[in-house]
Design a protein around this motif. Structure first.
Motif, mmCIF file in Angstrom:
data_model
loop_
_atom_site.group_PDB
_atom_site.id
_atom_site.type_symbol
_atom_site.label_atom_id
_atom_site.label_comp_id
_atom_site.label_asym_id
_atom_site.label_seq_id
_atom_site.Cartn_x
_atom_site.Cartn_y
_atom_site.Cartn_z
ATOM 1 N N SER A 127 0.843 -1.188 0.000
ATOM 2 C CA SER A 127 0.000 0.000 0.000
ATOM 3 C C SER A 127 0.878 1.237 0.000
ATOM 4 C CB SER A 127 -0.921 0.017 1.230
ATOM 5 O OG SER A 127 -1.654 1.224 1.289
ATOM 6 N N GLY A 128 0.472 2.234 -0.745
ATOM 7 C CA GLY A 128 1.198 3.495 -0.793
ATOM 8 C C GLY A 128 0.248 4.665 -0.938
ATOM 9 N N PHE A 129 0.813 5.866 -0.912
ATOM 10 C CA PHE A 129 0.037 7.081 -1.136
ATOM 11 C C PHE A 129 1.003 8.182 -1.540
ATOM 12 C CE2 PHE A 129 -2.430 10.859 0.440
ATOM 13 C CZ PHE A 129 -3.475 10.734 -0.470
ATOM 14 N N SER A 130 0.935 8.576 -2.810
ATOM 15 C CA SER A 130 1.872 9.579 -3.320
ATOM 16 C C SER A 130 1.192 10.365 -4.427
ATOM 17 C CB SER A 130 3.151 8.914 -3.847
ATOM 18 O OG SER A 130 2.847 8.075 -4.952
ATOM 19 N N THR A 139 2.821 18.543 5.281
ATOM 20 C CA THR A 139 3.918 17.865 5.984
ATOM 21 C C THR A 139 3.937 16.365 5.692
ATOM 22 O OG1 THR A 139 2.527 17.594 7.953
ATOM 23 C CG2 THR A 139 3.919 19.561 7.861
ATOM 24 N N LEU A 140 2.847 15.852 5.126
ATOM 25 C CA LEU A 140 2.754 14.423 4.840
ATOM 26 C C LEU A 140 3.807 14.016 3.823
ATOM 27 C CD1 LEU A 140 1.097 11.803 5.300
ATOM 28 C CD2 LEU A 140 -0.251 12.462 3.281
ATOM 29 N N GLN A 141 4.505 12.936 4.115
ATOM 30 C CA GLN A 141 5.532 12.413 3.219
ATOM 31 C C GLN A 141 4.936 11.336 2.308
ATOM 32 O OE1 GLN A 141 8.786 13.700 3.104
ATOM 33 N NE2 GLN A 141 7.713 15.197 4.395
ATOM 34 N N PRO A 142 5.297 11.341 1.013
ATOM 35 C CA PRO A 142 4.759 10.329 0.100
ATOM 36 C C PRO A 142 5.288 8.939 0.426
ATOM 37 C CG PRO A 142 6.471 11.606 -0.981
ATOM 38 C CD PRO A 142 6.218 12.274 0.334
ATOM 39 N N PRO A 146 7.613 7.937 -6.785
ATOM 40 C CA PRO A 146 8.980 8.346 -7.166
ATOM 41 C C PRO A 146 9.601 9.248 -6.105
ATOM 42 C CG PRO A 146 7.455 8.585 -9.012
ATOM 43 C CD PRO A 146 6.627 8.274 -7.813
ATOM 44 N N GLY A 147 10.833 8.969 -5.731
ATOM 45 C CA GLY A 147 11.528 9.778 -4.745
ATOM 46 C C GLY A 147 11.119 9.518 -3.310
ATOM 47 N N SER A 148 10.243 8.543 -3.092
ATOM 48 C CA SER A 148 9.785 8.260 -1.733
ATOM 49 C C SER A 148 10.836 7.478 -0.963
ATOM 50 C CB SER A 148 8.472 7.460 -1.773
ATOM 51 O OG SER A 148 8.135 6.999 -0.484
ATOM 52 N N ALA A 149 11.060 7.897 0.267
ATOM 53 C CA ALA A 149 11.982 7.160 1.131
ATOM 54 C C ALA A 149 11.314 5.926 1.712
ATOM 55 C CB ALA A 149 12.483 8.075 2.253
ATOM 56 N N ASN A 150 9.991 5.862 1.613
ATOM 57 C CA ASN A 150 9.237 4.741 2.182
ATOM 58 C C ASN A 150 8.524 3.997 1.057
ATOM 59 O OD1 ASN A 150 9.744 5.664 4.931
ATOM 60 N ND2 ASN A 150 8.277 7.292 4.477
ATOM 61 N N PRO A 151 8.917 2.773 0.784
ATOM 62 C CA PRO A 151 8.302 2.036 -0.315
ATOM 63 C C PRO A 151 6.931 1.471 0.022
ATOM 64 C CG PRO A 151 9.945 0.667 0.759
ATOM 65 C CD PRO A 151 10.014 2.013 1.421
ATOM 66 N N ASP A 152 6.577 1.430 1.289
ATOM 67 C CA ASP A 152 5.377 0.720 1.700
ATOM 68 C C ASP A 152 4.800 1.353 2.956
ATOM 69 O OD1 ASP A 152 3.605 -1.225 1.025
ATOM 70 O OD2 ASP A 152 4.971 -2.899 1.385
ATOM 71 N N ARG A 153 3.548 1.040 3.244
ATOM 72 C CA ARG A 153 2.908 1.524 4.461
ATOM 73 C C ARG A 153 1.859 0.517 4.904
ATOM 74 N NH1 ARG A 153 -1.976 5.858 3.250
ATOM 75 N NH2 ARG A 153 -3.044 4.588 1.676
ATOM 76 N N ILE A 154 1.376 0.684 6.135
ATOM 77 C CA ILE A 154 0.220 -0.060 6.626
ATOM 78 C C ILE A 154 -1.041 0.704 6.220
ATOM 79 C CG2 ILE A 154 -1.045 -0.776 8.689
ATOM 80 C CD1 ILE A 154 1.641 -1.288 10.036
ATOM 81 N N MET A 155 -1.993 0.016 5.617
ATOM 82 C CA MET A 155 -3.287 0.619 5.298
ATOM 83 C C MET A 155 -4.341 -0.021 6.194
ATOM 84 S SD MET A 155 -5.200 1.128 1.610
ATOM 85 C CE MET A 155 -5.913 -0.494 1.410
#
Length: 280
Positions: A127-130, A139-142, A146-155
């Protein structure tokens, strides 16, 4: 839980204080119990239709019965041998709730919506959001773009869903079987293949996939509404204590008390051919 709202010739109690048009709430409560005993049903929809028609049959000045029914499922206890216990049941303290809402008029078709409330769902990966709007107050980080330091997240969400049956249409397999199949479709689409999963670019994308799958697979359903408040999980920083936290320990938010975002998606058969309706 059963909530009843009646419509009809009841105005005299408000206008003159005369109560001859009022069906007391105590009587309504007893009517619920009597119909629970006398009605053969395997779903809250069947029970609700019988209850509404009983009230309409016995009180000619009532024109519409509106019902909201909330079911909190119990399951049989399974013994260590795998057998289901004959008379012992269990449920969590805060289980998800099976819901049904209906408007039953004296004449014309009943309008019925079934669904589920307080169903907490989580994807721990994929899961992602960008690509969202970034302005001077962002302030939310993608995540995952592209360019995201975080490839994944908990949804994660505490989902409420309801599906509206086409007017005058009764599901051929009955409400209980059809509702269970719709809920299973919702879960299948949320997670994707059990081994491979399915990537979600946003809660909105997943909600649209779910609503589309329900409409595509169940011709008796006319519209689907999904309410999906965000339950965010943030990696807890343990580096101040000399420890690395490689996405193992998280701190969660409460979607009822924090500004986490509440996403509402509604899709009807007409909107499948046009622009879907959504709210943030």
């Amino acid at each position: 839980m059963v909530e009843i709202m009646l419509e009809g010739e009841v105005q005299e109690s408000w206008l003159t204080g005369e109560n001859h048009q009022i069906l007391p709430t105590e009587t309504q409560k007893n009517t619920c119990y009597v119909n629970a005993l006398n009605t053969e049903y395997d779903s809250s929809e069947q029970y609700g239709l019988a209850l509404a028609r009983d009230i309409l049959d016995r009180h000619s000045h009532i024109q519409v019965v509106n019902l909201a029914i909330e079911e909190r499922p119990w399951t049989r206890v399974t013994t260590s041998s795998g057998a289901e216990h004959n008379h012992v049941f269990m449920k969590p303290k805060d289980p998800h709730k099976i819901t049904s809402k209906m408007r039953v008029p004296r004449s014309g078709h009943a309008h019925i919506a079934s669904g589920v409330d307080d169903l907490c769902l989580m994807k721990t990966t994929q899961s992602g959001f960008s690509g969202f709007i970034v302005d001077e107050y962002t302030t939310l980080q993608p995540v995952g773009g592209p360019g995201s330091a975080n490839p994944d997240r908990i949804m994660c969400t505490e989902l409420s869903a309801n599906w509206e049956y086409c007017s005058g249409v009764m599901p051929s397999d009955g409400f209980k079987v059809t509702n269970a199949a719709i809920l299973q479709t919702l879960l299948d689409v949320w997670g994707g293949d059990p081994q491979q999963g399915i990537y979600s670019k946003s809660v909105q994308q997943t909600a649209y996939r779910i609503a589309t799958a329900i409409l595509d697979n169940f011709p008796c359903i006319d519209a689907v509404t999904l309410t999906t408040p965000n339950i965010h999980h943030y990696r807890h920083e343990l580096e101040p204590f000399g420890l690395e936290n490689p996405n193992i320990v998280f701190q969660s938010t409460d979607c009822h008390t924090t500004a986490s975002g509440r996403i509402i998606t509604r899709l009807s058969r007409d909107q499948q051919r046009a622009r879907p309706q959504s709210r943030l």
